[in-house]
Design a protein around this motif. Structure first.
Motif, PDB file in Angstrom:
ATOM      1  N   ALA A  97       0.839  -1.192   0.000  1.00  0.00           N
ATOM      2  CA  ALA A  97       0.000   0.000   0.000  1.00  0.00           C
ATOM      3  C   ALA A  97       0.875   1.243   0.000  1.00  0.00           C
ATOM      4  N   VAL A  98       0.652   2.133  -0.965  1.00  0.00           N
ATOM      5  CA  VAL A  98       1.440   3.350  -1.121  1.00  0.00           C
ATOM      6  C   VAL A  98       0.499   4.535  -0.997  1.00  0.00           C
ATOM      7  N   GLY A  99       0.564   5.265   0.118  1.00  0.00           N
ATOM      8  CA  GLY A  99      -0.343   6.392   0.261  1.00  0.00           C
ATOM      9  C   GLY A  99      -0.475   6.867   1.689  1.00  0.00           C
ATOM     10  N   GLY A 100      -1.482   7.711   1.894  1.00  0.00           N
ATOM     11  CA  GLY A 100      -1.793   8.228   3.212  1.00  0.00           C
ATOM     12  C   GLY A 100      -2.740   7.315   3.959  1.00  0.00           C
ATOM     13  N   GLY A 101      -3.412   7.889   4.963  1.00  0.00           N
ATOM     14  CA  GLY A 101      -4.243   7.070   5.830  1.00  0.00           C
ATOM     15  C   GLY A 101      -5.344   6.321   5.123  1.00  0.00           C
ATOM     16  N   SER A 102      -5.991   6.946   4.138  1.00  0.00           N
ATOM     17  CA  SER A 102      -7.093   6.285   3.448  1.00  0.00           C
ATOM     18  C   SER A 102      -6.622   5.049   2.689  1.00  0.00           C
ATOM     19  N   VAL A 103      -5.472   5.175   2.005  1.00  0.00           N
ATOM     20  CA  VAL A 103      -4.931   4.037   1.256  1.00  0.00           C
ATOM     21  C   VAL A 103      -4.514   2.914   2.206  1.00  0.00           C
ATOM     22  N   LEU A 104      -3.813   3.276   3.271  1.00  0.00           N
ATOM     23  CA  LEU A 104      -3.331   2.252   4.201  1.00  0.00           C
ATOM     24  C   LEU A 104      -4.483   1.568   4.922  1.00  0.00           C
ATOM     25  N   ASP A 105      -5.490   2.341   5.319  1.00  0.00           N
ATOM     26  CA  ASP A 105      -6.642   1.733   5.983  1.00  0.00           C
ATOM     27  C   ASP A 105      -7.429   0.853   5.019  1.00  0.00           C
ATOM     28  N   THR A 106      -7.508   1.273   3.753  1.00  0.00           N
ATOM     29  CA  THR A 106      -8.165   0.442   2.745  1.00  0.00           C
ATOM     30  C   THR A 106      -7.440  -0.891   2.600  1.00  0.00           C
ATOM     31  N   ALA A 107      -6.111  -0.839   2.569  1.00  0.00           N
ATOM     32  CA  ALA A 107      -5.327  -2.066   2.464  1.00  0.00           C
ATOM     33  C   ALA A 107      -5.580  -2.981   3.660  1.00  0.00           C
ATOM     34  N   LYS A 108      -5.701  -2.396   4.828  1.00  0.00           N
ATOM     35  CA  LYS A 108      -5.999  -3.195   6.008  1.00  0.00           C
ATOM     36  C   LYS A 108      -7.355  -3.887   5.864  1.00  0.00           C
ATOM     37  N   GLY A 109      -8.323  -3.131   5.328  1.00  0.00           N
ATOM     38  CA  GLY A 109      -9.635  -3.719   5.113  1.00  0.00           C
ATOM     39  C   GLY A 109      -9.594  -4.862   4.117  1.00  0.00           C
ATOM     40  N   THR A 143       2.933   7.921   2.586  1.00  0.00           N
ATOM     41  CA  THR A 143       3.339   9.105   1.823  1.00  0.00           C
ATOM     42  C   THR A 143       2.977  10.393   2.542  1.00  0.00           C
ATOM     43  N   THR A 144       2.475  10.277   3.756  1.00  0.00           N
ATOM     44  CA  THR A 144       2.273  11.430   4.631  1.00  0.00           C
ATOM     45  C   THR A 144       2.882  11.089   5.983  1.00  0.00           C
ATOM     46  N   SER A 145       3.066  12.102   6.803  1.00  0.00           N
ATOM     47  CA  SER A 145       3.646  11.887   8.131  1.00  0.00           C
ATOM     48  C   SER A 145       2.662  12.372   9.176  1.00  0.00           C
ATOM     49  N   GLY A 146       1.673  11.519   9.481  1.00  0.00           N
ATOM     50  CA  GLY A 146       0.682  11.954  10.442  1.00  0.00           C
ATOM     51  C   GLY A 146      -0.306  10.900  10.874  1.00  0.00           C
TER      52      GLY A 146
END
Length: 399
Positions: A97-109, A143-146
């Motif tokens: 998963a390459v991205g911010g919170g939405s991408v990473l959370d989607t990958a988790k789902g 890809t974000t720091s937060g």
């Protein structure tokens, strides 16, 4: 004080530094994977960030099995279900998963659906109800720091049927590997850098002061606050400052590990509601709410907030501030930091600036009370309390 009982898990392997991306293929091979599905969003595809990661994987001798780069800013259960179906049809064996919170959370789902052999992510909604299931290797490239999603056991995914953000919590959600590479945040705009940086600060502050805090989460949170205090403004003012970028990436991951184990509180409960009802970006909601929620918790948490004055502002400010005044001083320093970021890049400081209407306050308050983060806030919060916080955070009338 050591709690009578606590649990702590941070099983994710961390790779941080220059050319960290080039190690993804080796990590995938060690995880038994040779055909990954890469997830990202449209923007990262357009600006070439996604290609940098795919090229690094290919250079390591692994062929990407499928790419999905249409994950929206507020991903939903429908998107998760769609990706899981594509994964199965493509014969993939892992996720990157390459991205911010939405991408990473989607990958988790997606990983949840695949590991549990389910069809709909909403069938898996809950807290710590899942067994490990089938292991799906998972590499996170933030890809974000937060958001800290690259190290947490939490995924926030919008319910496609009603638009509300739902929390999925499981010890099996943490990625196998997190890759922090300065190339991934080098092009992050100043305002986004500021917003996500305050999100990380909020994670650390709430983790350090909520009911489930413990010695290990405290250590991660304290270190994250120190890095944010030293490097956030540098990263906002000069996006090409590699040291500041990498420091903020590490701060985000540490804050994520902290709150993943100790959880968060009223700031996130109200922030999630603002996102669901009023569509306020999460980092902006955290920025606006943090000082006012600290005010609300101050009587109970003044000592804890005061301890964080040291890592945020340094030993001179801490030593010069009387002990009984440090909690309030910490709150004022947070507000001062936010004002400087506002002046630098336009970071919103009030709900008015974020476009929130007072007519939505009732719905926001009700949604906040139903948010799981409210359970571990050290001070019990009523609907009237949430409405008061919202009023304070709305900002003054403008002429």
């Amino acid at each position: 004080m050591i709690p009578d009982y606590y649990e702590f898990q941070h099983s994710t392997k961390l790779i941080s530094g220059s050319f960290a991306l080039e190690n993804i293929s080796a990590e995938l091979k060690m995880l038994g994977s040779g055909h990954p599905m890469v997830l990202s969003d449209h923007v990262l595809s357009e600006i070439g960030t996604l290609a940098v990661v795919c090229d690094a994987i290919a250079a390591g001798g692994i062929a990407v099995g499928a790419v999905f780069h249409e994950i929206p800013a507020d991903s939903s259960s429908a998107v998760v279900n769609q990706i899981a179906e594509i994964y199965r049809k493509s014969g993939c064996d892992s996720l990157v998963a390459v991205g911010g919170g939405s991408v990473l959370d989607t990958a988790k789902g997606v990983r949840m659906i695949l590991s549990q052999r389910a069809e709909n992510i909403m069938d898996l909604l809950g807290c710590e109800i899942l067994s490990r299931g089938r292991h799906i290797p998972f590499v996170a490239v933030p890809t974000t720091s937060g958001t800290g999603s690259e190290s947490t056991l939490v995924a926030v995914i919008k319910n496609a049927s009603d638009g509300m953000k739902m929390e999925f919590i499981s010890y099996f959600l943490q990625p196998d590997v997190t890759v922090l590479d300065v190339r991934m945040t080098a092009s992050l705009p100043a305002k986004t850098t500021a917003s996500t940086g305050i999100d990380a600060l909020c994670h650390a502050v709430e983790a350090y002061t909520c009911l489930q805090k413990n010695p290990l989460s405290d250590a991660y949170a304290f270190a994250a606050v120190r890095m944010i205090g030293e490097y956030l403004e540098r990263a906002v003012e000069n996006g090409k400052d590699r040291e500041a970028r990498l420091a903020m990436a590490n701060a985000s991951t540490m804050a994520g590990a902290a709150f993943s184990n100790s959880m968060v509180g009223v700031v996130h409960a109200v922030g999630h509601a603002l996102g669901g009802v009023c569509h306020v970006p999460h980092g902006d909601a955290m920025t606006i709410l943090l000082p006012y929620c600290m005010d609300y918790n101050m009587e109970r948490l003044s000592e804890g907030y005061g301890e964080l004055l040291l890592p945020l502002c340094g030993p001179e400010v801490y030593a010069a501030t009387p002990k009984e005044e440090r909690g309030r001083a910490m709150r004022d320093q947070v507000m001062g930091l936010e004002r400087r970021l506002h002046d630098c890049c336009g970071l919103p400081l009030t709900l008015r600036e974020a476009g929130v209407s007072k007519k939505d306050f009732e719905a926001v308050a009700q949604a906040a009370l139903n948010d799981g983060a409210m359970i571990v806030n050290p001070v019990q919060v009523s609907k009237r309390d949430v409405l008061s916080i919202l009023e304070n955070a709305y900002g003054p009338e403008t002429s």
